[in-house]
Every structure is written in structure tokens, then in C-alpha cells.
Design a protein around this motif. Structure first.
Motif, PDB file in Angstrom:
ATOM      1  N   MET A   1       0.978  -1.703  -0.063  1.00  0.00           N
ATOM      2  CA  MET A   1      -0.015  -0.147   0.106  1.00  0.00           C
ATOM      3  C   MET A   1       0.896   1.189   0.093  1.00  0.00           C
ATOM      4  N   ILE A   2       0.674   2.089  -0.746  1.00  0.00           N
ATOM      5  CA  ILE A   2       1.528   3.799  -1.125  1.00  0.00           C
ATOM      6  C   ILE A   2       0.635   4.366   0.060  1.00  0.00           C
ATOM      7  N   ARG A   3       1.973   5.237   0.419  1.00  0.00           N
ATOM      8  CA  ARG A   3       1.374   6.266   1.794  1.00  0.00           C
ATOM      9  C   ARG A   3       2.235   7.073   1.367  1.00  0.00           C
ATOM     10  N   SER A   4       2.143   8.553   1.605  1.00  0.00           N
ATOM     11  CA  SER A   4       2.440   9.520   1.360  1.00  0.00           C
ATOM     12  C   SER A   4       4.415   9.019   3.252  1.00  0.00           C
ATOM     13  N   PHE A   5       4.600  10.314   2.907  1.00  0.00           N
ATOM     14  CA  PHE A   5       5.391  10.325   3.580  1.00  0.00           C
ATOM     15  C   PHE A   5       5.922  11.146   4.647  1.00  0.00           C
ATOM     16  N   GLY A   6       5.720  10.906   6.242  1.00  0.00           N
ATOM     17  CA  GLY A   6       4.721  11.773   6.600  1.00  0.00           C
ATOM     18  C   GLY A   6       6.005  11.519   8.408  1.00  0.00           C
ATOM     19  N   GLU A   9       7.099   7.956   8.813  1.00  0.00           N
ATOM     20  CA  GLU A   9       8.323   7.142   7.983  1.00  0.00           C
ATOM     21  C   GLU A   9       9.193   8.228   8.350  1.00  0.00           C
ATOM     22  N   PHE A  10       9.549   9.934   9.119  1.00  0.00           N
ATOM     23  CA  PHE A  10      10.659  10.066   9.433  1.00  0.00           C
ATOM     24  C   PHE A  10      11.447   9.531  10.034  1.00  0.00           C
ATOM     25  N   LEU A  11      10.384   9.186  11.986  1.00  0.00           N
ATOM     26  CA  LEU A  11      10.599   7.900  12.730  1.00  0.00           C
ATOM     27  C   LEU A  11      10.912   7.426  12.725  1.00  0.00           C
ATOM     28  N   GLU A 168      20.486   0.483   8.543  1.00  0.00           N
ATOM     29  CA  GLU A 168      20.475   2.097   9.338  1.00  0.00           C
ATOM     30  C   GLU A 168      19.789   2.863   8.432  1.00  0.00           C
ATOM     31  N   LEU A 169      20.638   4.131   8.626  1.00  0.00           N
ATOM     32  CA  LEU A 169      19.830   4.871   8.319  1.00  0.00           C
ATOM     33  C   LEU A 169      19.593   5.296   6.513  1.00  0.00           C
ATOM     34  N   THR A 170      20.644   4.825   5.676  1.00  0.00           N
ATOM     35  CA  THR A 170      20.370   4.645   4.382  1.00  0.00           C
ATOM     36  C   THR A 170      19.339   4.032   4.294  1.00  0.00           C
ATOM     37  N   ARG A 171      19.626   2.429   4.279  1.00  0.00           N
ATOM     38  CA  ARG A 171      18.777   1.479   4.255  1.00  0.00           C
ATOM     39  C   ARG A 171      17.177   1.411   4.623  1.00  0.00           C
ATOM     40  N   SER A 172      17.026   2.051   5.854  1.00  0.00           N
ATOM     41  CA  SER A 172      15.375   2.827   6.093  1.00  0.00           C
ATOM     42  C   SER A 172      15.252   3.988   5.110  1.00  0.00           C
ATOM     43  N   GLY A 173      15.819   4.659   4.708  1.00  0.00           N
ATOM     44  CA  GLY A 173      15.198   5.372   3.556  1.00  0.00           C
ATOM     45  C   GLY A 173      15.090   4.947   1.808  1.00  0.00           C
ATOM     46  N   GLN A 174      15.856   3.565   2.243  1.00  0.00           N
ATOM     47  CA  GLN A 174      15.695   2.852   0.851  1.00  0.00           C
ATOM     48  C   GLN A 174      14.303   2.384   1.398  1.00  0.00           C
ATOM     49  N   LEU A 175      13.755   1.841   2.020  1.00  0.00           N
ATOM     50  CA  LEU A 175      12.430   0.855   2.687  1.00  0.00           C
ATOM     51  C   LEU A 175      11.586   1.794   2.245  1.00  0.00           C
ATOM     52  N   MET A 176      11.119   2.834   2.795  1.00  0.00           N
ATOM     53  CA  MET A 176      10.084   4.752   2.981  1.00  0.00           C
ATOM     54  C   MET A 176      10.390   4.784   1.542  1.00  0.00           C
ATOM     55  N   ALA A 177      11.502   4.262   0.728  1.00  0.00           N
ATOM     56  CA  ALA A 177      11.247   5.162  -0.578  1.00  0.00           C
ATOM     57  C   ALA A 177      10.495   4.389  -1.034  1.00  0.00           C
ATOM     58  N   ASN A 178      10.597   2.964  -0.975  1.00  0.00           N
ATOM     59  CA  ASN A 178      10.091   2.102  -1.853  1.00  0.00           C
ATOM     60  C   ASN A 178       8.488   1.999  -1.047  1.00  0.00           C
ATOM     61  N   PHE A 181       6.927   6.100  -2.617  1.00  0.00           N
ATOM     62  CA  PHE A 181       7.025   6.449  -3.962  1.00  0.00           C
ATOM     63  C   PHE A 181       7.424   8.403  -3.828  1.00  0.00           C
ATOM     64  N   GLU A 182       8.152   8.617  -2.939  1.00  0.00           N
ATOM     65  CA  GLU A 182       8.764   9.824  -2.453  1.00  0.00           C
ATOM     66  C   GLU A 182      10.222  10.203  -2.546  1.00  0.00           C
ATOM     67  N   PRO A 183      11.045   9.299  -3.389  1.00  0.00           N
ATOM     68  CA  PRO A 183      12.659   9.711  -2.886  1.00  0.00           C
ATOM     69  C   PRO A 183      12.877  10.405  -2.322  1.00  0.00           C
ATOM     70  N   LEU A 184      12.685  11.526  -3.135  1.00  0.00           N
ATOM     71  CA  LEU A 184      13.051  13.220  -2.858  1.00  0.00           C
ATOM     72  C   LEU A 184      12.743  12.768  -2.315  1.00  0.00           C
ATOM     73  N   LYS A 185      12.092  13.551  -0.873  1.00  0.00           N
ATOM     74  CA  LYS A 185      11.868  13.466   0.596  1.00  0.00           C
ATOM     75  C   LYS A 185      12.603  12.716   1.263  1.00  0.00           C
ATOM     76  N   VAL A 186      12.343  11.608   0.902  1.00  0.00           N
ATOM     77  CA  VAL A 186      13.012  10.864   1.652  1.00  0.00           C
ATOM     78  C   VAL A 186      14.391  10.217   1.894  1.00  0.00           C
ATOM     79  N   TYR A 187      15.073  10.514   0.329  1.00  0.00           N
ATOM     80  CA  TYR A 187      16.437  11.108   1.099  1.00  0.00           C
ATOM     81  C   TYR A 187      16.986  12.201   1.245  1.00  0.00           C
ATOM     82  N   GLY A 188      16.033  13.124   1.076  1.00  0.00           N
ATOM     83  CA  GLY A 188      16.165  14.777   1.222  1.00  0.00           C
ATOM     84  C   GLY A 188      16.470  14.664   3.630  1.00  0.00           C
ATOM     85  N   ALA A 189      15.643  13.896   3.763  1.00  0.00           N
ATOM     86  CA  ALA A 189      15.583  12.927   5.178  1.00  0.00           C
ATOM     87  C   ALA A 189      16.876  12.422   5.621  1.00  0.00           C
TER      88      ALA A 189
END
Length: 216
Positions: A1-6, A9-11, A168-178, A181-189
Motif C-alpha cells: 500500500m502506497i502512503r505519503s511520507f510523513g 516515516e521520518f521517525l 541503518e540510516l540509508t537502508r531505512s531510507g530505501q525502505l521508505m522510498a519503496n 514512492f517519494e524518493p526526493l523527500k525520503v532521501y532529503g530526510a
């Protein structure tokens, strides 16, 4: 299920940052201990120790960190040594750290005026006391900015742990980007958190270097 980066997800990414910090601290402590041995070997009177330390440094400085991590993680089981991915990462990062810190501290030791060592030997001070009380305190002061600078690079280098599946930090970003589907926000965080972790160290390194060079 696709959800917004909020916030949740940041936590999740923020929670994973603690593993990046822990990994960096452990690798720095273990690798620093090894780096001191490498530095002492590089500055010893023994040609064999100097040669062995030089080869060690060239191997780990001349090969990519990712290859070193793969070699430890996939190579040790071939020798009959099964290790957890965390153990393999700490071993690989520590070996890498010891080579770089060993060379940094070698330069710092050799930067201490040789007349001080000669005077200490003339007073009958042994090698252990000479290094512990005379040379290493000054070498530590000289090499501190470069040491902190390397620690910053080590923290960023732990991102390679994502390729071995550690969240870790990078892997968690990969998971949240998947998921989002908001890689710019995720990898920006993710980039922002790396920046927050590294900024105090970068600032401290620059400030220490300025203080050490104030007399010049």
C-alpha cells in the motif's frame, strides 16, 4: 500500500539513525585500537614491523571499503567461520579504520620533534614511558583534526551496510522510498540526518585546527 511520507516515516528513519551512530562508534573504538598498533609498528625500529604495517595500510587504503566488507562477510564463512552480519560489518569497518588512523597517527608521531625522544632516552626513560608520557600526548594533539575528519567519513561510509541488509540510516531510507514512492523527500530526510550527525564533528575539527595553528 502506497502512503505519503510523513511523521511516522521520518521517525522510522530517525530510529534507524541510532544504528548508524552505534556502528560508527564501535568501528572507531575497535579500529582506533588497531590503528594505534599500526602507527607504532610504522614508527618502530624493526624493519619487519614497518614493512608489515606498510603492506597492511596499502591493502586497505588501496581497495574500496565495499569490497573489504564483502570479503569479510562472504569470505569468513568459506574459512568455516560463520559470523553475524553485524559482527562482519564491525570487523570490516574496524580493519578499514585501523589502516587510515594508523597512517594519520604515524604522521602525527613523526611530527613530534625528535629531540624530545632523544632527551627522554638520555634520561633513561624506556620505550613504553616515552610513548605514553612524551610522544603520544603530543601526537594525539597534532592528529586530532585529521582524526575527527576521518570519523566523519567513517559515519558516511557506514551507508554501505545497507547493501548487506542492515537497516541503518540509508537502508531505512530505501525502505521508505519503496513504500511512499517519494524518493526526493525520503532521501532529503536521510541526507539531513547525516548532516546533523556530521556537522558538530566537522565544526569541532575546524575549530580545533584553528586553535592548534593559532601560534602560526
Amino acid at each position: 500500500m502506497i502512503r505519503s511520507f510523513g511523521t511516522s516515516e521520518f521517525l522510522f528513519i530517525l530510529e534507524a539513525a541510532k544504528w548508524t551512530i552505534l556502528m560508527s562508534v564501535l568501528a572507531f573504538i575497535v579500529g582506533g585500537s588497531g590503528g594505534l598498533m599500526v602507527a607504532l609498528a610504522r614508527t618502530s625500529n624493526s624493519k619487519v614491523l614497518r614493512w608489515a604495517a606498510t603492506v597492511y595500510i596499502q591493502i586497505f587504503q588501496g581497495t574500496p571499503l565495499l569490497i573489504q566488507l564483502f570479503f569479510v562477510y562472504f569470505g569468513l564463512p568459506l574459512l568455516g567461520i560463520k559470523v553475524d552480519v553485524w559482527v562482519a560489518l564491525i570487523i570490516g569497518l574496524s580493519l578499514h579504520t585501523s589502516a587510515f588512523l594508523g597512517e594519520i597517527w604515524r604522521g602525527s608521531i613523526q611530527a613530534v620533534p625528535s629531540g624530545q625522544s632523544e632527551a627522554a632516552r638520555a634520561l633513561g626513560i624506556g620505550y613504553v614511558s616515552l610513548m605514553k608520557d612524551v610522544v603520544l600526548p603530543q601526537a594525539f594533539r597534532i592528529g586530532l583534526p585529521a582524526t575527527i575528519g576521518f570519523l566523519v567519513n567513517l559515519i558516511k561510509g557506514t551507508a554501505l551496510a545497507a547493501l548487506l541488509g542492515v537497516v541503518e540510516l540509508t537502508r531505512s531510507g530505501q525502505l521508505m522510498a519503496n513504500i511512499t514512492f517519494e524518493p526526493l523527500k525520503v532521501y532529503g530526510a536521510v541526507g539531513f540526518l547525516y548532516f546533523i550527525i556530521c556537522l558538530p564533528l566537522t565544526y569541532a575539527s575546524g575549530r580545533i585546527e584553528r586553535r592548534l595553528n593559532a601560534g602560526h
